[in-house]
Design a protein around this motif. Structure first.
Motif, PDB file in Angstrom:
ATOM      1  N   LEU A  37     -46.346  85.896 -74.812  1.00 50.17           N
ATOM      2  CA  LEU A  37     -47.541  86.271 -75.611  1.00 50.17           C
ATOM      3  C   LEU A  37     -47.391  85.019 -76.697  1.00 50.17           C
ATOM      4  O   LEU A  37     -48.410  84.578 -77.354  1.00 50.17           O
ATOM      5  CB  LEU A  37     -47.351  87.439 -76.605  1.00 50.17           C
ATOM      6  N   SER A  38     -46.196  84.445 -77.088  1.00 51.53           N
ATOM      7  CA  SER A  38     -45.976  83.171 -78.110  1.00 51.53           C
ATOM      8  C   SER A  38     -46.734  82.024 -77.441  1.00 51.53           C
ATOM      9  O   SER A  38     -47.273  81.393 -77.975  1.00 51.53           O
ATOM     10  CB  SER A  38     -44.736  83.192 -78.368  1.00 51.53           C
ATOM     11  N   ALA A  39     -46.409  82.018 -75.900  1.00 50.12           N
ATOM     12  CA  ALA A  39     -46.992  80.862 -75.308  1.00 50.12           C
ATOM     13  C   ALA A  39     -48.749  80.870 -75.460  1.00 50.12           C
ATOM     14  O   ALA A  39     -49.333  79.806 -75.693  1.00 50.12           O
ATOM     15  CB  ALA A  39     -46.302  80.729 -74.021  1.00 50.12           C
ATOM     16  N   LEU A  40     -49.062  82.149 -75.283  1.00 47.38           N
ATOM     17  CA  LEU A  40     -50.630  82.282 -75.186  1.00 47.38           C
ATOM     18  C   LEU A  40     -51.157  82.192 -76.658  1.00 47.38           C
ATOM     19  O   LEU A  40     -52.014  81.460 -76.892  1.00 47.38           O
ATOM     20  CB  LEU A  40     -51.053  83.691 -74.802  1.00 47.38           C
ATOM     21  N   ALA A  41     -50.306  82.551 -77.487  1.00 46.60           N
ATOM     22  CA  ALA A  41     -50.730  82.214 -79.099  1.00 46.60           C
ATOM     23  C   ALA A  41     -50.710  80.855 -79.383  1.00 46.60           C
ATOM     24  O   ALA A  41     -51.726  80.459 -80.045  1.00 46.60           O
ATOM     25  CB  ALA A  41     -49.734  82.873 -80.024  1.00 46.60           C
TER      26      ALA A  41
END
Length: 299
Positions: A37-41
């Protein structure tokens, strides 16, 4: 009977390894979800406040999923219950001592691994600061304590009080991916776990956790990117906390009182948690992340 009294000691290998499997699976879920999710953010949110907000949401969802997977019914209510009476002076001195010792350990690690922990740049604007503080101060204080001193602590406690404090602190430390923060996180984990036992609540640990995170953010704000000023502020904190560390050590020696609960008869050693396949897998995964971050920071 109090929730922390009269616990049956269950050091049998089967029950302990089932507990380790549940706990480590929840931590692996947190690790993988947070990375994804951090990568997507980072991919879909621009810098500044939108990025901080997206990262805060990713962190909350990830650790919330881990808590839901690990927690037993009533764990959140117990962790957020009104704390029993305790000595705020002793707890405050122990907190400042942990700040001092964690700073010493962190600086030693970063001296051995130059570049492993890059200096953080302060956020820009009121919105940036709001989301920065939410992501780096408020959410970790609340959600990490709920997970580590709530659900995980509750899973570990039947095997022994000292076991629960030390293992939850070790897991908390290994969940920090920067090598310079691991020793300090372990010390804080010991303090917050001891407070959980003493008070029957995670709220005192949440308050001290928030204070530590907010102090770090405050120093960053005052320094405004000035590394020399940040160093002087850190030195002033060191002096105050070092005096408290010495006073606490003297008090414990004089009273012959250990800050940790004694190890009960038949209680497993904390290393038993990591001796099984689940604990060993989590240890290897967290070590791999720490080594990867160290390598990336030194490039």
């Amino acid at each position: 009977m109090d929730a922390f009294d009269g616990q049956a000691n269950r050091s049998g290998g089967g029950e302990l390894q089932l507990c380790a499997a549940r706990v480590c699976a929840s931590l692996l879920l947190f690790m993988l979800l947070d990375a994804l999710l951090s990568a997507l953010a980072g991919r879909f949110a621009s810098g500044g406040a939108p990025l901080y907000a997206a990262q805060a949401a990713a962190y909350a969802v990830s650790i919330g999923a881990a808590f839901a997977f690990c927690a037993k019914p009533g764990d959140a209510r117990a962790a957020l219950s009104r704390p029993r009476a305790f000595s705020p002076v002793y707890a405050g001195a122990a907190f400042l001592a942990a700040v001092f010792l964690s700073s010493v350990c962190g600086r030693a690690v970063n001296a051995l691994l130059p570049g492993a922990q890059p200096a953080a740049a302060p956020p820009v604007g009121a919105a940036g600061w709001f989301w920065f503080l939410l992501q780096n101060a408020a959410l970790p204080a609340l959600l990490e304590e709920l997970l580590f001193r709530g659900a995980i602590f509750s899973r570990l406690l039947p095997f022994g009080r000292r076991f629960a404090v030390v293992v939850s602190a070790a897991l908390f430390a290994l969940s920090h991916s920067e090598p310079g923060t691991v020793p300090g996180a372990f010390l804080f984990g010991l303090l917050f776990g001891a407070l959980r036992l003493e008070t029957g609540s995670a709220l005192p640990g949440m308050l001290l956790h928030l204070l530590n995170n907010a102090a770090a953010a405050g120093a960053l704000a005052l320094a405004r990117g000035d590394a020399a000023l940040y160093g002087r502020l850190s030195a002033a904190v060191w002096i105050v906390c070092g005096v408290c560390a010495g006073a606490l050590a003297f008090g414990c020696f004089f009273k012959k009182k250990s800050p940790l609960p004694p190890r009960a008869a038949g209680e497993p050693r904390w290393t038993a948690f990591f001796a099984g396949p689940a604990g060993a897998l989590w240890l290897a995964a967290s070590a791999a992340v720490i080594i990867l971050n160290t390598w990336e920071g030194m490039r």
